[in-house]
Design a protein around this motif. Structure first.
Motif, short mmCIF file in Angstrom:
data_model
loop_
_atom_site.label_atom_id
_atom_site.label_comp_id
_atom_site.label_asym_id
_atom_site.label_seq_id
_atom_site.Cartn_x
_atom_site.Cartn_y
_atom_site.Cartn_z
N PHE A 52 -11.41 -8.57 -29.24
CA PHE A 52 -12.85 -8.33 -29.04
C PHE A 52 -13.02 -7.07 -28.20
CE2 PHE A 52 -11.27 -11.30 -25.90
CZ PHE A 52 -11.73 -10.81 -24.69
N ARG A 53 -14.26 -6.56 -28.18
CA ARG A 53 -14.52 -5.32 -27.43
C ARG A 53 -15.38 -5.58 -26.22
NH1 ARG A 53 -19.57 -3.15 -29.15
NH2 ARG A 53 -20.29 -4.25 -30.98
N VAL A 54 -15.18 -4.75 -25.21
CA VAL A 54 -15.90 -4.84 -23.95
C VAL A 54 -16.39 -3.42 -23.61
CG1 VAL A 54 -15.74 -5.48 -21.52
CG2 VAL A 54 -14.38 -6.69 -23.19
N PRO A 55 -17.65 -3.25 -23.19
CA PRO A 55 -18.19 -1.91 -22.95
C PRO A 55 -17.79 -1.29 -21.62
CG PRO A 55 -19.87 -3.53 -22.53
CD PRO A 55 -18.67 -4.28 -23.03
N ASN A 56 -16.50 -1.08 -21.43
CA ASN A 56 -16.01 -0.36 -20.25
C ASN A 56 -14.57 0.04 -20.49
OD1 ASN A 56 -14.42 -2.62 -19.83
ND2 ASN A 56 -15.63 -3.42 -18.16
N GLY A 57 -14.00 0.82 -19.61
CA GLY A 57 -12.60 1.19 -19.74
C GLY A 57 -12.33 2.58 -19.23
N GLN A 58 -11.09 3.03 -19.42
CA GLN A 58 -10.69 4.35 -18.96
C GLN A 58 -9.83 5.02 -20.01
OE1 GLN A 58 -9.16 4.51 -15.01
NE2 GLN A 58 -8.56 6.66 -15.16
N ALA B 10 -20.16 -6.04 -16.94
CA ALA B 10 -19.18 -6.18 -18.01
C ALA B 10 -17.85 -6.63 -17.41
CB ALA B 10 -18.99 -4.86 -18.74
N PRO B 11 -17.21 -7.61 -18.02
CA PRO B 11 -15.95 -8.12 -17.46
C PRO B 11 -14.81 -7.14 -17.67
CG PRO B 11 -16.37 -9.15 -19.56
CD PRO B 11 -17.58 -8.32 -19.25
N PRO C 66 -16.10 -8.78 -32.53
CA PRO C 66 -16.83 -9.64 -31.59
C PRO C 66 -16.91 -9.04 -30.19
CG PRO C 66 -14.81 -10.72 -32.37
CD PRO C 66 -14.88 -9.40 -33.02
N THR C 67 -17.90 -9.52 -29.44
CA THR C 67 -18.07 -9.15 -28.04
C THR C 67 -18.20 -10.43 -27.22
OG1 THR C 67 -20.48 -9.03 -28.27
CG2 THR C 67 -19.25 -6.97 -28.56
N VAL C 68 -18.08 -10.30 -25.92
CA VAL C 68 -18.21 -11.45 -25.03
C VAL C 68 -19.68 -11.81 -24.89
CG1 VAL C 68 -17.80 -12.29 -22.70
CG2 VAL C 68 -16.13 -10.81 -23.78
N PHE C 69 -20.00 -13.09 -24.95
CA PHE C 69 -21.39 -13.55 -24.82
C PHE C 69 -21.94 -13.17 -23.45
CE2 PHE C 69 -24.73 -16.39 -23.62
CZ PHE C 69 -25.46 -16.59 -24.78
N GLY C 70 -23.07 -12.48 -23.42
CA GLY C 70 -23.77 -12.19 -22.16
C GLY C 70 -22.94 -11.48 -21.12
N LEU C 71 -22.14 -10.51 -21.57
CA LEU C 71 -21.23 -9.79 -20.68
C LEU C 71 -20.31 -10.78 -19.96
CD1 LEU C 71 -23.57 -6.97 -19.33
CD2 LEU C 71 -21.85 -6.79 -21.12
N SER C 72 -20.43 -10.94 -18.67
CA SER C 72 -19.49 -11.82 -17.94
C SER C 72 -19.80 -13.30 -18.08
CB SER C 72 -19.48 -11.45 -16.45
OG SER C 72 -18.86 -10.20 -16.29
N GLN C 73 -20.96 -13.66 -18.63
CA GLN C 73 -21.30 -15.08 -18.77
C GLN C 73 -20.36 -15.81 -19.73
OE1 GLN C 73 -25.54 -16.14 -19.16
NE2 GLN C 73 -25.91 -13.96 -18.93
N GLY C 74 -19.75 -15.08 -20.63
CA GLY C 74 -18.87 -15.68 -21.62
C GLY C 74 -17.40 -15.63 -21.25
N MET D 175 -12.78 -21.95 -13.16
CA MET D 175 -13.82 -21.79 -12.13
C MET D 175 -15.13 -21.50 -12.82
SD MET D 175 -14.16 -22.11 -9.06
CE MET D 175 -14.89 -21.66 -7.55
N PRO D 176 -16.20 -22.24 -12.50
CA PRO D 176 -17.49 -21.99 -13.13
C PRO D 176 -18.04 -20.63 -12.69
CG PRO D 176 -17.70 -23.65 -11.42
CD PRO D 176 -16.24 -23.34 -11.55
N PRO D 177 -18.94 -20.05 -13.48
CA PRO D 177 -19.52 -18.76 -13.10
C PRO D 177 -20.35 -18.90 -11.83
CG PRO D 177 -20.70 -19.67 -14.96
CD PRO D 177 -19.53 -20.57 -14.71
N PRO D 178 -20.58 -17.78 -11.12
CA PRO D 178 -21.30 -17.86 -9.85
C PRO D 178 -22.75 -18.30 -9.97
CG PRO D 178 -20.83 -15.59 -10.42
CD PRO D 178 -20.12 -16.45 -11.41
N MET D 179 -23.38 -18.08 -11.11
CA MET D 179 -24.79 -18.44 -11.27
C MET D 179 -24.90 -19.80 -11.93
SD MET D 179 -27.38 -17.11 -10.29
CE MET D 179 -29.03 -16.68 -10.42
N PRO D 180 -25.65 -20.72 -11.37
CA PRO D 180 -25.78 -22.04 -11.98
C PRO D 180 -26.59 -21.98 -13.27
CG PRO D 180 -27.25 -21.85 -10.09
CD PRO D 180 -26.43 -20.59 -10.13
#
Length: 183
Positions: A84-90, A101-102, A122-130, A145-150
Motif C-alpha cells: 500500500f502507499r503512504v503520502p510521505n517519505g524521502q 500520515a503514518p 490501497p492506502t491506509v484508512f484515515g491516515l494513522s487511524q487505520g 495499543m488502541p489509537p490515542p483518540m477514543p
C-alpha cells in the motif's frame, strides 16, 4: 500630512489590497472503530518487510510504498503480502512529511486497515487511524495499543483502563464481531 506618513499609509493600503493567497489544510476527523472496520476493504495483521519511497505522478510527489507479509487476514483476500502507499517519505535529499500520515519501518508488526479499489493501490484508512502497532512482551505476548483518540471523538482520560493494550487475538475477535454485526 508629511511625505513619510503618506508613504507609510500608501504601503499599508497596498498590502491590504493585495489578494490573499489560498491556504490549504487537511482535517481528518476521528472515525468510530466500527466505521473503520466496515469501510476498510482489506484488514491484515503482519510484519513490514519493505518500505521504499519514490517520486510519483506528474507533480513528482514523494510517496512511500509499504509491503506487509500477512500473518492473518481479518478482512479481504490479500494473499501472502500486501503493498500500500503512504503520502510521505524521502528520496535523496528531499523529504515529504504529511502531518498525520503514518511512518513504517522494516520489521515492525502492525494491523492495517486499507481502503481503495483496484486498479488503484490501497492506502491506509484515515491516515494513522487505520494503523495499529503490535508490540510483544513476555507477560502478555502480542498486544495491540488502541489509537490515542477514543471512538466518537470523546474526551481522552489519562489512565483509562479501556485504553490499555489488548491481546492481538482479542483485537481480531473484536474486528470479526464488528464485521458480523454489519452484515
Amino acid at each position: 500630512m508629511p511625505n513619510t506618513q503618506r508613504g507609510k499609509h500608501s504601503i499599508l493600503l497596498l498590502v491590504f489590497c493585495l489578494p490573499a493567497s489560498p491556504v490549504w489544510a487537511t482535517v481528518v476527523l476521528p472515525a468510530e472503530f466500527a466505521t473503520v472496520v466496515t469501510e476498510a476493504g482489506v484488514i491484515v495483521h503482519g510484519r513490514v518487510v519493505d518500505v521504499r519511497s519514490e517520486m510519483t505522478g506528474p507533480r513528482r510527489i514523494i510517496e512511500s510504498f509499504v509491503t506487509v507479509a500477512v500473518f492473518e487476514s481479518l478482512k479481504g483476500a490479500p494473499g501472502g503480502s500486501v503493498t500500500f502507499r503512504v503520502p510521505n517519505g524521502q528520496v535523496g535529499r528531499y523529504r515529504r512529511i504529511l502531518v498525520g500520515a503514518p511512518e513504517f519501518a522494516e520489521g515492525e508488526e502492525v494491523v492495517v486497515f486499507l481502503t481503495g479499489r483496484p486498479p488503484a493501490m490501497p492506502t491506509v484508512f484515515g491516515l494513522s487511524q487505520g494503523v495499529y502497532r503490535v508490540t510483544r512482551n513476555a507477560a502478555a505476548g502480542a498486544v495491540v495499543m488502541p489509537p490515542p483518540m477514543p471512538a466518537g471523538g470523546g474526551r481522552v482520560i489519562r489512565g483509562d483502563p479501556a485504553r490499555g493494550p489488548m491481546p492481538i487475538d482479542a483485537f481480531a475477535r473484536e474486528v470479526r464481531a464488528v464485521l458480523e454485526r454489519s452484515r
